[in-house]
Scaffold this motif. Structure first.
Motif, mmCIF file in Angstrom:
data_model
loop_
_atom_site.group_PDB
_atom_site.id
_atom_site.type_symbol
_atom_site.label_atom_id
_atom_site.label_comp_id
_atom_site.label_asym_id
_atom_site.label_seq_id
_atom_site.Cartn_x
_atom_site.Cartn_y
_atom_site.Cartn_z
ATOM 1 N N LEU A 23 0.643 -1.367 -0.008
ATOM 2 C CA LEU A 23 0.018 0.038 -0.062
ATOM 3 C C LEU A 23 0.834 1.308 -0.106
ATOM 4 O O LEU A 23 0.624 1.987 -0.722
ATOM 5 C CB LEU A 23 -0.918 -0.086 1.098
ATOM 6 C CG LEU A 23 -1.715 1.435 1.271
ATOM 7 C CD1 LEU A 23 -2.656 1.623 0.173
ATOM 8 C CD2 LEU A 23 -2.659 1.293 2.562
ATOM 9 N N SER A 67 2.611 1.664 -3.367
ATOM 10 C CA SER A 67 1.441 2.073 -4.352
ATOM 11 C C SER A 67 1.167 3.598 -4.275
ATOM 12 O O SER A 67 0.979 4.265 -5.097
ATOM 13 C CB SER A 67 0.296 1.357 -4.112
ATOM 14 O OG SER A 67 0.438 -0.089 -4.230
ATOM 15 N N GLN A 68 0.929 4.260 -3.120
ATOM 16 C CA GLN A 68 0.733 5.200 -2.841
ATOM 17 C C GLN A 68 1.707 6.460 -3.125
ATOM 18 O O GLN A 68 1.601 7.199 -3.869
ATOM 19 C CB GLN A 68 0.502 5.863 -1.104
ATOM 20 C CG GLN A 68 -1.068 5.440 -0.889
ATOM 21 C CD GLN A 68 -1.428 6.233 0.409
ATOM 22 O OE1 GLN A 68 -1.047 5.446 1.384
ATOM 23 N NE2 GLN A 68 -2.141 7.115 0.661
ATOM 24 N N LEU A 76 4.105 5.569 -5.391
ATOM 25 C CA LEU A 76 3.948 5.608 -6.893
ATOM 26 C C LEU A 76 2.901 6.380 -7.511
ATOM 27 O O LEU A 76 3.199 7.200 -8.572
ATOM 28 C CB LEU A 76 3.884 4.302 -7.540
ATOM 29 C CG LEU A 76 5.210 3.299 -7.199
ATOM 30 C CD1 LEU A 76 4.976 1.881 -7.622
ATOM 31 C CD2 LEU A 76 6.441 3.814 -8.057
ATOM 32 N N TYR A 77 1.749 6.353 -6.999
ATOM 33 C CA TYR A 77 0.486 7.174 -7.360
ATOM 34 C C TYR A 77 0.849 8.656 -7.309
ATOM 35 O O TYR A 77 0.655 9.305 -8.408
ATOM 36 C CB TYR A 77 -0.619 6.834 -6.676
ATOM 37 C CG TYR A 77 -1.937 7.457 -7.294
ATOM 38 C CD1 TYR A 77 -2.670 7.020 -8.002
ATOM 39 C CD2 TYR A 77 -2.288 8.594 -6.608
ATOM 40 C CE1 TYR A 77 -3.957 7.313 -8.387
ATOM 41 C CE2 TYR A 77 -3.509 9.369 -7.360
ATOM 42 C CZ TYR A 77 -4.229 8.689 -8.129
ATOM 43 O OH TYR A 77 -5.241 9.307 -8.495
ATOM 44 N N GLN A 78 1.593 9.045 -6.260
ATOM 45 C CA GLN A 78 1.870 10.611 -6.161
ATOM 46 C C GLN A 78 3.129 11.044 -7.147
ATOM 47 O O GLN A 78 3.005 12.119 -7.778
ATOM 48 C CB GLN A 78 2.039 10.995 -4.824
ATOM 49 C CG GLN A 78 0.699 11.057 -4.095
ATOM 50 C CD GLN A 78 0.356 10.683 -2.620
ATOM 51 O OE1 GLN A 78 1.386 10.146 -2.052
ATOM 52 N NE2 GLN A 78 -0.566 10.922 -2.159
ATOM 53 N N TYR A 131 4.131 9.680 -9.733
ATOM 54 C CA TYR A 131 4.032 9.420 -11.315
ATOM 55 C C TYR A 131 2.833 9.673 -11.758
ATOM 56 O O TYR A 131 1.766 8.837 -12.223
ATOM 57 C CB TYR A 131 4.751 7.973 -11.764
ATOM 58 C CG TYR A 131 6.050 7.674 -11.420
ATOM 59 C CD1 TYR A 131 7.050 8.620 -12.027
ATOM 60 C CD2 TYR A 131 6.340 6.853 -10.559
ATOM 61 C CE1 TYR A 131 8.403 8.205 -11.948
ATOM 62 C CE2 TYR A 131 7.735 6.540 -10.039
ATOM 63 C CZ TYR A 131 8.780 7.485 -10.917
ATOM 64 O OH TYR A 131 10.121 6.809 -10.275
ATOM 65 N N PRO A 132 2.342 10.965 -11.504
ATOM 66 C CA PRO A 132 0.860 11.233 -12.011
ATOM 67 C C PRO A 132 0.470 10.700 -13.375
ATOM 68 O O PRO A 132 -0.799 10.473 -13.835
ATOM 69 C CB PRO A 132 0.753 12.594 -11.898
ATOM 70 C CG PRO A 132 2.091 13.344 -11.657
ATOM 71 C CD PRO A 132 3.011 11.999 -11.347
ATOM 72 N N ASP A 133 1.314 10.561 -14.114
ATOM 73 C CA ASP A 133 0.942 9.998 -15.830
ATOM 74 C C ASP A 133 1.216 8.708 -16.134
ATOM 75 O O ASP A 133 0.921 8.192 -17.092
ATOM 76 C CB ASP A 133 1.832 11.221 -16.679
ATOM 77 C CG ASP A 133 1.273 12.374 -16.578
ATOM 78 O OD1 ASP A 133 0.274 12.794 -16.219
ATOM 79 O OD2 ASP A 133 2.208 13.204 -16.585
ATOM 80 N N LYS A 134 1.690 8.011 -14.980
ATOM 81 C CA LYS A 134 2.121 6.325 -15.334
ATOM 82 C C LYS A 134 0.876 5.887 -15.468
ATOM 83 O O LYS A 134 -0.115 5.800 -14.623
ATOM 84 C CB LYS A 134 3.038 5.941 -14.366
ATOM 85 C CG LYS A 134 4.496 6.114 -14.986
ATOM 86 C CD LYS A 134 5.313 5.060 -14.198
ATOM 87 C CE LYS A 134 6.732 5.235 -14.099
ATOM 88 N NZ LYS A 134 7.374 5.858 -15.486
ATOM 89 N N GLU A 182 -1.636 2.306 -14.739
ATOM 90 C CA GLU A 182 -1.609 1.398 -13.940
ATOM 91 C C GLU A 182 -0.450 0.151 -14.081
ATOM 92 O O GLU A 182 0.027 -0.240 -13.245
ATOM 93 C CB GLU A 182 -2.951 0.918 -13.490
ATOM 94 C CG GLU A 182 -3.295 -0.286 -12.541
ATOM 95 C CD GLU A 182 -2.753 -1.465 -13.143
ATOM 96 O OE1 GLU A 182 -2.989 -1.746 -14.404
ATOM 97 O OE2 GLU A 182 -2.606 -2.722 -12.385
ATOM 98 N N MET A 197 2.788 1.267 -13.069
ATOM 99 C CA MET A 197 3.149 1.351 -11.555
ATOM 100 C C MET A 197 3.220 -0.033 -11.112
ATOM 101 O O MET A 197 4.129 -0.308 -10.156
ATOM 102 C CB MET A 197 2.132 2.179 -10.941
ATOM 103 C CG MET A 197 1.943 3.530 -11.455
ATOM 104 S SD MET A 197 0.558 4.530 -10.308
ATOM 105 C CE MET A 197 -0.812 3.975 -10.873
#
Lengths: 231, 231
Positions: B59, B62-63, B65-67, B69-72, B74, B77
């Motif tokens: 988790l 994941s968070q 990576l989400y923050q 790389y806003p353009d990658k 799923e 990631m």
């Protein structure tokens, strides 16, 4: 299709959740097919939020299992977790929350029944959890899951639902080759709020009736009915 | 083998973490082989905590990576996440935190070099995260990972470490068949705190030197040395 404002109101009333960032909520309910149809508008779809939602769901279910079963080895917890978070299970919770009418789908997807498809509903459920995590934090995701999902895991509701079709087949096959057919005999309500009536027939004879918001649920109910009647 | 009190002191000094429930910490560092050897004492081993630690690690990564790389999408990631949390990577962080001396291993496991085995070290790292989650909450796990692990993911340190052996092979194979050997030429320090010296030889000629707390790291350093020297 209902609006985002309707959805936020519904969440507030039913779950006490008011999103601050409505764009997160919108993204969570936007399927790739919709984003693809509106490429020029550069609309975000829900796959990235689903990635996040899947991870937060896994953690909360893991913690729940760790605490509930202090003697289960890791392998058993792992199996239980994957049963709980499988697609059909999540789709069921998505339906139970009434999420279907709020999905934004592409036209092709809508036509082919995407609004009641397990993959789409399950993914949206996870994406919603991801949005909730970002907007309100993990405690809110936990509170939501302990309200909506975990009590049903406890009762084994969803585990049972899946079993009746197999159970009926096992009971009947003892007597050799048989034909079991599930037939939709009625379908009522608007596209986003359908109710299916299903009959299960064994060698042509009706042995059970069921109804539900998806064919799958209606079939399981029909099988359960047949099993319990001893038909 | 150092004691639990030493470990708690070390965690306090290096990471500002003081466990309230020391039994959680003990369980996190207890390998199944140790628990199996002391069956009558009914000692808990770390597999259940590892299950929890894996989920909280997934988790938080994941968070992150989400923050970051806003353009990658799923899929990207997901690939990055699995690179970051793979066994060798986690074993590396376990070594960097100096966890090895605190592991409780069975005698057979100890004899066969279990204290420097990637699976055991990686699992203990996850189990430690699980224990930390239960004792101090997810914010503490996050703070720990942002101190110990995430800065190194940013610098790509661990991604690079893995690449040099392959890179050297690719460079050298352009000239046809070659023999690349990695030879441990020296090994110093006590069992739980060894340093390995490794030479990489190409067709018998030494082209690079490396050292590290595991053979794998020393080999990678030797390969890196060779690549950078252009040998």
């Amino acid at each position: 299709m209902k609006t985002l404002t309707d959805l936020n109101k519904k969440l507030q009333v039913e779950f006490g959740i008011g999103f601050d960032d409505l764009s997160l909520l919108e993204t969570a309910f936007t399927h790739t097919s919709y984003a693809n149809e509106h490429r020029l508008l550069k609309i975000s779809h829900n796959e990235r939020l689903e990635f996040l939602g899947d991870a937060v769901l896994q953690l909360i279910i893991s913690q729940y299992l760790y605490q509930k079963y202090p003697d289960k080895p890791e392998g058993d917890m792992s199996k239980l977790r994957s049963t709980f978070v499988r697609e059909e299970s999540l789709a069921g919770f998505s339906r139970a929350c009434g999420f279907a009418p709020y999905l934004k789908l592409g036209k092709g997807e809508e036509k082919s029944g995407g609004r009641d498809r397990d993959t789409i509903l399950g993914d949206a459920f996870e994406a919603f959890l991801g949005a909730l995590l970002l907007d309100k934090g993990i405690e809110s995701v936990e509170a939501f899951l302990y309200k909506v999902m975990i009590p049903h895991l406890e009762q084994g509701t969803f585990a049972k639902v899946e079993d009746y079709k197999t159970k009926l087949q096992e009971i009947l096959q003892v007597n050799g080759e048989i034909d079991i057919d599930y037939v939709v005999v009625d379908e009522t309500g608007p596209a986003h709020d359908k109710v299916f009536q299903v009959e299960v027939r064994v060698n042509g004879r009706v042995v059970g009736h069921g109804q539900g918001r998806s064919k799958k649920i209606a079939e399981q109910q029909a099988a359960q009915h047949a099993v319990e009647q001893g038909n």
